[in-house]
Design an enzyme around this catalytic site. Structure first.
Site, PDB file in Angstrom:
ATOM      1  N   ASN A  92     -10.390   0.467   1.125  1.00  0.00           N
ATOM      2  CA  ASN A  92      -8.927   0.535   0.972  1.00  0.00           C
ATOM      3  C   ASN A  92      -8.581  -0.060  -0.393  1.00  0.00           C
ATOM      4  O   ASN A  92      -8.762  -1.253  -0.612  1.00  0.00           O
ATOM      5  CB  ASN A  92      -8.286  -0.262   2.113  1.00  0.00           C
ATOM      6  CG  ASN A  92      -6.767  -0.322   2.034  1.00  0.00           C
ATOM      7  OD1 ASN A  92      -6.185  -0.092   0.976  1.00  0.00           O
ATOM      8  ND2 ASN A  92      -6.127  -0.649   3.144  1.00  0.00           N
ATOM      9  N   HIS A 152      -2.559   7.270   2.793  1.00  0.00           N
ATOM     10  CA  HIS A 152      -3.099   6.019   2.254  1.00  0.00           C
ATOM     11  C   HIS A 152      -4.415   5.730   2.964  1.00  0.00           C
ATOM     12  O   HIS A 152      -4.491   5.783   4.196  1.00  0.00           O
ATOM     13  CB  HIS A 152      -2.100   4.875   2.475  1.00  0.00           C
ATOM     14  CG  HIS A 152      -2.725   3.534   2.332  1.00  0.00           C
ATOM     15  ND1 HIS A 152      -3.418   3.171   1.207  1.00  0.00           N
ATOM     16  CD2 HIS A 152      -2.801   2.471   3.176  1.00  0.00           C
ATOM     17  CE1 HIS A 152      -3.881   1.940   1.364  1.00  0.00           C
ATOM     18  NE2 HIS A 152      -3.524   1.493   2.550  1.00  0.00           N
ATOM     19  N   CYS A 156       0.805  -1.227   0.000  1.00  0.00           N
ATOM     20  CA  CYS A 156       0.000   0.000   0.000  1.00  0.00           C
ATOM     21  C   CYS A 156       0.838   1.277   0.000  1.00  0.00           C
ATOM     22  O   CYS A 156       0.298   2.379  -0.118  1.00  0.00           O
ATOM     23  CB  CYS A 156      -0.974  -0.011   1.177  1.00  0.00           C
ATOM     24  SG  CYS A 156      -2.200  -1.318   1.038  1.00  0.00           S
TER      25      CYS A 156
HETATM   26  N1  COA Z   1     -17.864  -8.049  11.591  1.00  0.00           N
HETATM   27  C1  COA Z   1     -18.146  -8.334  12.872  1.00  0.00           C
HETATM   28  N2  COA Z   1     -17.224  -8.737  13.768  1.00  0.00           N
HETATM   29  C2  COA Z   1     -15.971  -8.868  13.332  1.00  0.00           C
HETATM   30  C3  COA Z   1     -15.597  -8.590  12.008  1.00  0.00           C
HETATM   31  C4  COA Z   1     -16.598  -8.179  11.124  1.00  0.00           C
HETATM   32  N3  COA Z   1     -16.362  -7.878   9.834  1.00  0.00           N
HETATM   33  N4  COA Z   1     -14.263  -8.788  11.862  1.00  0.00           N
HETATM   34  C5  COA Z   1     -13.817  -9.180  13.070  1.00  0.00           C
HETATM   35  N5  COA Z   1     -14.841  -9.241  13.941  1.00  0.00           N
HETATM   36  C6  COA Z   1     -14.829  -9.629  15.347  1.00  0.00           C
HETATM   37  C7  COA Z   1     -13.623 -10.446  15.726  1.00  0.00           C
HETATM   38  O1  COA Z   1     -13.815 -11.807  15.404  1.00  0.00           O
HETATM   39  C8  COA Z   1     -13.537 -10.194  17.201  1.00  0.00           C
HETATM   40  O2  COA Z   1     -14.458 -11.039  17.863  1.00  0.00           O
HETATM   41  P1  COA Z   1     -14.074 -11.718  19.272  1.00  0.00           P
HETATM   42  O3  COA Z   1     -13.842 -10.562  20.211  1.00  0.00           O
HETATM   43  O4  COA Z   1     -15.274 -12.525  19.588  1.00  0.00           O
HETATM   44  O5  COA Z   1     -12.846 -12.520  19.018  1.00  0.00           O
HETATM   45  C9  COA Z   1     -14.024  -8.769  17.352  1.00  0.00           C
HETATM   46  O6  COA Z   1     -14.756  -8.460  16.157  1.00  0.00           O
HETATM   47  C10 COA Z   1     -12.929  -7.771  17.521  1.00  0.00           C
HETATM   48  O7  COA Z   1     -11.956  -8.093  16.516  1.00  0.00           O
HETATM   49  P2  COA Z   1     -10.677  -7.237  16.379  1.00  0.00           P
HETATM   50  O8  COA Z   1      -9.795  -7.786  15.307  1.00  0.00           O
HETATM   51  O9  COA Z   1     -10.107  -7.043  17.755  1.00  0.00           O
HETATM   52  O10 COA Z   1     -11.356  -5.892  15.867  1.00  0.00           O
HETATM   53  P3  COA Z   1     -10.683  -4.489  15.706  1.00  0.00           P
HETATM   54  O11 COA Z   1     -11.403  -3.515  16.534  1.00  0.00           O
HETATM   55  O12 COA Z   1      -9.188  -4.573  15.832  1.00  0.00           O
HETATM   56  O13 COA Z   1     -11.021  -4.168  14.199  1.00  0.00           O
HETATM   57  C11 COA Z   1      -9.940  -4.195  12.068  1.00  0.00           C
HETATM   58  C12 COA Z   1     -10.564  -5.037  13.181  1.00  0.00           C
HETATM   59  C13 COA Z   1      -9.402  -5.122  10.996  1.00  0.00           C
HETATM   60  C14 COA Z   1     -11.017  -3.284  11.494  1.00  0.00           C
HETATM   61  C15 COA Z   1      -8.815  -3.360  12.710  1.00  0.00           C
HETATM   62  O14 COA Z   1      -7.894  -4.198  13.378  1.00  0.00           O
HETATM   63  C16 COA Z   1      -8.095  -2.554  11.713  1.00  0.00           C
HETATM   64  O15 COA Z   1      -8.635  -1.585  11.226  1.00  0.00           O
HETATM   65  N6  COA Z   1      -6.820  -2.904  11.415  1.00  0.00           N
HETATM   66  C17 COA Z   1      -6.030  -2.257  10.400  1.00  0.00           C
HETATM   67  C18 COA Z   1      -6.401  -2.837   9.094  1.00  0.00           C
HETATM   68  C19 COA Z   1      -6.011  -1.954   7.962  1.00  0.00           C
HETATM   69  O16 COA Z   1      -6.516  -0.893   7.769  1.00  0.00           O
HETATM   70  N7  COA Z   1      -5.061  -2.421   7.196  1.00  0.00           N
HETATM   71  C20 COA Z   1      -4.584  -1.771   6.048  1.00  0.00           C
HETATM   72  C21 COA Z   1      -3.225  -1.263   6.320  1.00  0.00           C
HETATM   73  S1  COA Z   1      -2.440  -0.926   4.798  1.00  0.00           S
END
Ligand code: COA
Length: 352
Positions: free
Chosen positions: A292, A262, A120
């Site tokens: 994204n 980004h 990215c």
């Molecule tokens: N819908 C509902 N629940 C979801 C889900 C979805 N699409 N995806 C994950 N969950 C659940 C998980 O399974 C977890 O459940 P649990 O607590 O029972 O285990 C819970 O939601 C929390 O998951 P978690 O991974 O801790 O969520 P988060 O708040 O960290 O959000 C992202 C997840 C991916 C949105 C976040 O980590 C993020 O934005 N990361 C950066 C990703 C990104 O932008 N990458 C690009 C960089 S170039």
């Protein structure tokens, strides 16, 4: 090929055209909720994304790159360039690079053409590469395209990643010019940290693990990301890179009128702006409507903001990116007068 007179300053890369393209098919959060255990509120709250565009089966990254490339060449009034750079994480094939085919389909046969891989961060790395080609006199005009089709590498049943990514392409034309003119790209900061290569990865398909039939698990064939850790790195690396670039240029944070990061997700963008002490209103985001889009995200966000007249000539712009690798990078420019930039087209593909 152009050459620089001895003793004269190296030419700078100056932005002279911008365009974007996203495929017509829209996938809303509600569409995803029909096949995944998720819902619109969760996705909006955690990512700021409302919908994304995805290609049809049979389409590939080069198809998007050609659409964006054709539009930017037309808008810049350019019928030839010296080099075509495509930056992507989703090339049409592992071999050859995607750029030569894109160049040929754009009628640019014979020019230098190669891919730039920095996930990215690819667009900022691509700007630096294009600047180097221009500064060294190897090229006078460069077409740089960021294009990605994450829908081809994300497991459609992986709710954590399927909600984040969309497909798209954004393109710029850069020409040789003076470092002090509007549109000159400068003061780069680029970095990487390969010790964290496993945070964002597609495990199989390369030389370490080939994709032989029956030997590769579904998990290894698809894109994988450790979301929470990536989140933390993205905020720190982008904020640090932005600060380094500002300090190289002698700009203060208040000098930045438009911060174009980004488009990872809205929470990351706001956290970076907060870390920098930059009002969130100065942070350009269109992640709500396209998700994204990987290497396409910065040029697509720029095209959207310029079309809506949020970014105008004379505006001081800071670009900052972060991606797998890990990689990160930033650069600055003062916005030039450009031919009219349309919001990224979502229409039918034109014949190639
Ligand atoms: N819908 C509902 N629940 C979801 C889900 C979805 N699409 N995806 C994950 N969950 C659940 C998980 O399974 C977890 O459940 P649990 O607590 O029972 O285990 C819970 O939601 C929390 O998951 P978690 O991974 O801790 O969520 P988060 O708040 O960290 O959000 C992202 C997840 C991916 C949105 C976040 O980590 C993020 O934005 N990361 C950066 C990703 C990104 O932008 N990458 C690009 C960089 S170039």
């Amino acid at each position: 090929m152009p050459c620089t007179a001895p003793g004269s300053p190296a030419p700078a890369a100056v932005l002279c055209g911008l365009a974007g393209w996203v495929p017509p098919r829209v996938v809303t959060n509600d569409d995803l909720a029909e096949r995944l255990d998720t819902d619109d509120t969760w996705i909006r709250t955690r990512t700021g994304i409302h919908r994304r565009h995805v290609i049809e089966p049979g389409q590939a990254t080069s198809d998007l790159a050609v659409e964006a490339g054709r539009r930017v060449l037309r808008s810049a009034g350019c019928d030839t360039v010296d080099a075509v750079l495509v930056t992507t994480t989703t090339p049409d094939r592992p071999c050859p690079a995607t750029a030569p085919a894109v160049a040929a389909r754009l009628g640019l046969e014979g020019v230098a053409a190669f891919d730039v891989g920095a996930v990215c961060t690819g667009f900022v790395y691509g700007l630096a590469t294009a600047s180097g080609l221009i500064a060294s006199g190897v090229a006078e005009r460069v077409l740089l395209i960021g294009a990605d089709t994450y829908s081809t590498i994300v497991d459609p049943l992986d709710r954590a990643n399927a909600i984040i990514f969309g497909d798209g392409a954004g393109a710029v034309v850069l020409r040789a010019g003076d470092a002090d003119e509007a549109g000159a790209i400068g003061h780069f900061d680029l970095g990487s940290d390969g010790a964290h290569e496993d945070l964002i990865t597609v495990a199989a398909g390369g030389s370490r693990q080939r994709s032989a039939p029956g030997e590769v698990s579904n998990e290894d064939r698809y894109f994988a990301m450790r979301g929470k850790e990536v989140y933390r790195h993205a905020v720190t690396r982008m904020a640090d890179s932005a600060r380094t670039t500002l300090s190289k240029a002698g700009w203060k944070i208040d000098d930045v009128e438009h911060f174009v990061p980004h488009q990872a997700n809205l929470r990351i963008l706001h956290s970076v702006a907060d870390d920098l002490g930059l009002p969130r209103e100065r942070c350009v985001s269109h992640v709500a409507s396209v998700g994204n889009t990987g290497a396409a995200s910065i040029p697509l966000a720029l095209a959207d903001a310029v079309a809506q007249q949020m970014i105008r000539p004379g505006g001081r712009v800071l670009l900052t990116a972060f991606g797998g690798g890990l990689t990160w990078g930033s650069c600055l420019l003062t916005w030039p007068v450009l031919p009219p930039v349309h919001p990224y087209d979502q229409g039918e593909e034109t014949a190639s």
